[in-house]
Design a protein around this motif. Structure first.
Motif, PDB file in Angstrom:
ATOM      1  N   GLN A   1      -9.334   8.001  -0.708  1.00 53.09           N
ATOM      2  CA  GLN A   1     -10.714   7.682  -1.073  1.00 53.09           C
ATOM      3  C   GLN A   1     -10.991   6.191  -0.873  1.00 53.09           C
ATOM      4  O   GLN A   1     -12.038   5.820  -0.341  1.00 53.09           O
ATOM      5  N   ALA A   2     -10.075   5.336  -1.294  1.00 53.73           N
ATOM      6  CA  ALA A   2     -10.258   3.885  -1.122  1.00 53.73           C
ATOM      7  C   ALA A   2     -10.290   3.520   0.362  1.00 53.73           C
ATOM      8  O   ALA A   2     -11.118   2.711   0.785  1.00 53.73           O
ATOM      9  N   ALA A   3      -9.427   4.131   1.147  1.00 59.49           N
ATOM     10  CA  ALA A   3      -9.411   3.858   2.592  1.00 59.49           C
ATOM     11  C   ALA A   3     -10.706   4.339   3.240  1.00 59.49           C
ATOM     12  O   ALA A   3     -11.259   3.670   4.109  1.00 59.49           O
ATOM     13  N   ALA A   4     -11.208   5.493   2.821  1.00 64.88           N
ATOM     14  CA  ALA A   4     -12.452   6.025   3.375  1.00 64.88           C
ATOM     15  C   ALA A   4     -13.623   5.104   3.065  1.00 64.88           C
ATOM     16  O   ALA A   4     -14.484   4.883   3.907  1.00 64.88           O
TER      17      ALA A   4
ATOM     18  N   ALA B   1      -7.985   1.207   8.085  1.00 62.83           N
ATOM     19  CA  ALA B   1      -8.303   0.837   6.713  1.00 62.83           C
ATOM     20  C   ALA B   1      -7.045   0.846   5.848  1.00 62.83           C
ATOM     21  O   ALA B   1      -6.867  -0.018   4.992  1.00 62.83           O
ATOM     22  N   LEU B   2      -6.152   1.797   6.069  1.00 57.96           N
ATOM     23  CA  LEU B   2      -4.903   1.848   5.304  1.00 57.96           C
ATOM     24  C   LEU B   2      -4.068   0.597   5.538  1.00 57.96           C
ATOM     25  O   LEU B   2      -3.465   0.059   4.622  1.00 57.96           O
ATOM     26  N   LEU B   3      -4.053   0.130   6.786  1.00 50.86           N
ATOM     27  CA  LEU B   3      -3.260  -1.059   7.122  1.00 50.86           C
ATOM     28  C   LEU B   3      -3.791  -2.306   6.418  1.00 50.86           C
ATOM     29  O   LEU B   3      -3.037  -3.247   6.183  1.00 50.86           O
ATOM     30  N   LYS B   4      -5.079  -2.321   6.079  1.00 53.38           N
ATOM     31  CA  LYS B   4      -5.698  -3.498   5.464  1.00 53.38           C
ATOM     32  C   LYS B   4      -5.739  -3.431   3.938  1.00 53.38           C
ATOM     33  O   LYS B   4      -6.196  -4.363   3.302  1.00 53.38           O
TER      34      LYS B   4
ATOM     35  N   GLU C   1      -4.888  -3.511  -0.019  1.00 51.19           N
ATOM     36  CA  GLU C   1      -4.078  -4.338  -0.910  1.00 51.19           C
ATOM     37  C   GLU C   1      -2.974  -3.483  -1.524  1.00 51.19           C
ATOM     38  O   GLU C   1      -3.133  -2.268  -1.694  1.00 51.19           O
ATOM     39  N   VAL C   2      -1.872  -4.117  -1.887  1.00 54.53           N
ATOM     40  CA  VAL C   2      -0.740  -3.409  -2.472  1.00 54.53           C
ATOM     41  C   VAL C   2      -1.163  -2.611  -3.701  1.00 54.53           C
ATOM     42  O   VAL C   2      -0.756  -1.464  -3.886  1.00 54.53           O
ATOM     43  N   GLY C   3      -1.982  -3.190  -4.547  1.00 57.78           N
ATOM     44  CA  GLY C   3      -2.425  -2.502  -5.759  1.00 57.78           C
ATOM     45  C   GLY C   3      -3.145  -1.197  -5.466  1.00 57.78           C
ATOM     46  O   GLY C   3      -3.020  -0.229  -6.223  1.00 57.78           O
ATOM     47  N   ASP C   4      -3.901  -1.161  -4.362  1.00 60.92           N
ATOM     48  CA  ASP C   4      -4.620   0.053  -3.988  1.00 60.92           C
ATOM     49  C   ASP C   4      -3.673   1.154  -3.522  1.00 60.92           C
ATOM     50  O   ASP C   4      -4.019   2.333  -3.561  1.00 60.92           O
ATOM     51  N   LEU C   5      -2.495   0.769  -3.064  1.00 63.98           N
ATOM     52  CA  LEU C   5      -1.509   1.734  -2.568  1.00 63.98           C
ATOM     53  C   LEU C   5      -0.565   2.237  -3.659  1.00 63.98           C
ATOM     54  O   LEU C   5       0.249   3.125  -3.419  1.00 63.98           O
TER      55      LEU C   5
ATOM     56  N   ALA D   1       2.467   5.042  -3.772  1.00 65.72           N
ATOM     57  CA  ALA D   1       3.847   4.568  -3.933  1.00 65.72           C
ATOM     58  C   ALA D   1       4.516   5.253  -5.117  1.00 65.72           C
ATOM     59  O   ALA D   1       5.691   5.648  -5.033  1.00 65.72           O
ATOM     60  N   GLN D   2       3.785   5.429  -6.201  1.00 66.70           N
ATOM     61  CA  GLN D   2       4.345   6.100  -7.379  1.00 66.70           C
ATOM     62  C   GLN D   2       4.617   7.579  -7.090  1.00 66.70           C
ATOM     63  O   GLN D   2       5.620   8.133  -7.535  1.00 66.70           O
ATOM     64  N   GLY D   3       3.726   8.201  -6.328  1.00 71.74           N
ATOM     65  CA  GLY D   3       3.944   9.600  -5.949  1.00 71.74           C
ATOM     66  C   GLY D   3       5.173   9.762  -5.075  1.00 71.74           C
ATOM     67  O   GLY D   3       5.980  10.671  -5.280  1.00 71.74           O
ATOM     68  N   ILE D   4       5.316   8.868  -4.106  1.00 73.21           N
ATOM     69  CA  ILE D   4       6.489   8.913  -3.235  1.00 73.21           C
ATOM     70  C   ILE D   4       7.757   8.658  -4.047  1.00 73.21           C
ATOM     71  O   ILE D   4       8.775   9.340  -3.864  1.00 73.21           O
ATOM     72  N   ALA D   5       7.695   7.706  -4.959  1.00 72.42           N
ATOM     73  CA  ALA D   5       8.862   7.386  -5.793  1.00 72.42           C
ATOM     74  C   ALA D   5       9.281   8.570  -6.654  1.00 72.42           C
ATOM     75  O   ALA D   5      10.458   8.695  -6.995  1.00 72.42           O
TER      76      ALA D   5
END
Length: 160
Positions: free
Chosen positions: A44-47, A58-61, A63-67, A71-75
Motif C-alpha cells: 500500500q505504501a509503495a502504491a 517505489a519499493l527501492l525508494k 524508507e527502512v521504517g516503511d519496510l 521485514a518482521q513477516g519474513i523474520a
C-alpha cells in the motif's frame, strides 16, 4: 500450452521469469500466505508512492521504517521456508547478458549449489525478483494485493 517467459528490467539489468508449474505455485501459496498480512502495508505504501509508476521503483525508494512490517513477516518464517521460497522463485529466472551477437540468458540460481549465480545479486535484488515472480504467477491467489499495474482491491483503497 506453456506460457511465454516474461522479461523485466531491474536496475538496468534484464531478467526473464519462466512460468511456475502448478506444484511450485502451490508450494509458494502455502509458504507465503502467512506473509500476506505483513505485505499489505508495504505494498500500500509503495502504491501511494508510485502513483501510476512501477511498484518496484517505489519499493527501492522506501524508507527502512516503511519496510518493517515486511521485514518482521519474513523474520517470522522458519529459515528453511525462507530459503525454499527464494530458491523456488529464483530457479525460474534467468538474467540477460547482452553482447554484439544478441542477448543470451543465464540462470540466476544454481539448484545444485543452492546459491545465486551472480555475485552482484544482493538480498534486496533477490527479494524484488521473488516479488516479481510471485506477482506474475500467483495473482489469482493474491489478487487483492496484485491486481492492476499499481494495484486495485486492497491497494486501490489505499490510493483512492
Amino acid at each position: 500450452m506453456m506460457n511465454a517467459p516474461e522479461d523485466f528490467d531491474l536496475n538496468g539489468v534484464l531478467y526473464r521469469a519462466r512460468k511456475l508449474n502448478a506444484m511450485d505455485q502451490l508450494f509458494l501459496v502455502q509458504k507465503l500466505t502467512p506473509l500476506a498480512a505483513s505485505l499489505v502495508p508495504v505494498i500500500q505504501a509503495a502504491a501511494r508512492e508510485a502513483s501510476n509508476g512501477p511498484l518496484a521503483g517505489a519499493l527501492l525508494k522506501m524508507e527502512v521504517g516503511d519496510l518493517m512490517p515486511l521485514a518482521q513477516g519474513i523474520a517470522s518464517l522458519p529459515e528453511a521456508d525462507t530459503k525454499a521460497i527464494l530458491a523456488r522463485c529464483l530457479s525460474h529466472v534467468q538474467r540477460g547478458v547482452t553482447s554484439q551477437a544478441g542477448t543470451s540468458w543465464a540462470n540466476v540460481w544454481s539448484t545444485s549449489a543452492e546459491a545465486p549465480m551472480f555475485d552482484d545479486l544482493d538480498l534486496f535484488t533477490m527479494l524484488t525478483i521473488v516479488a516479481h515472480v510471485v506477482k506474475k504467477d500467483l495473482a489469482p491467489f493474491f489478487g487483492a494485493l496484485f491486481s492492476g499495474s499499481t494495484g486495485a482491491g486492497l491497494l486501490r483503497t489505499a490510493t483512492s
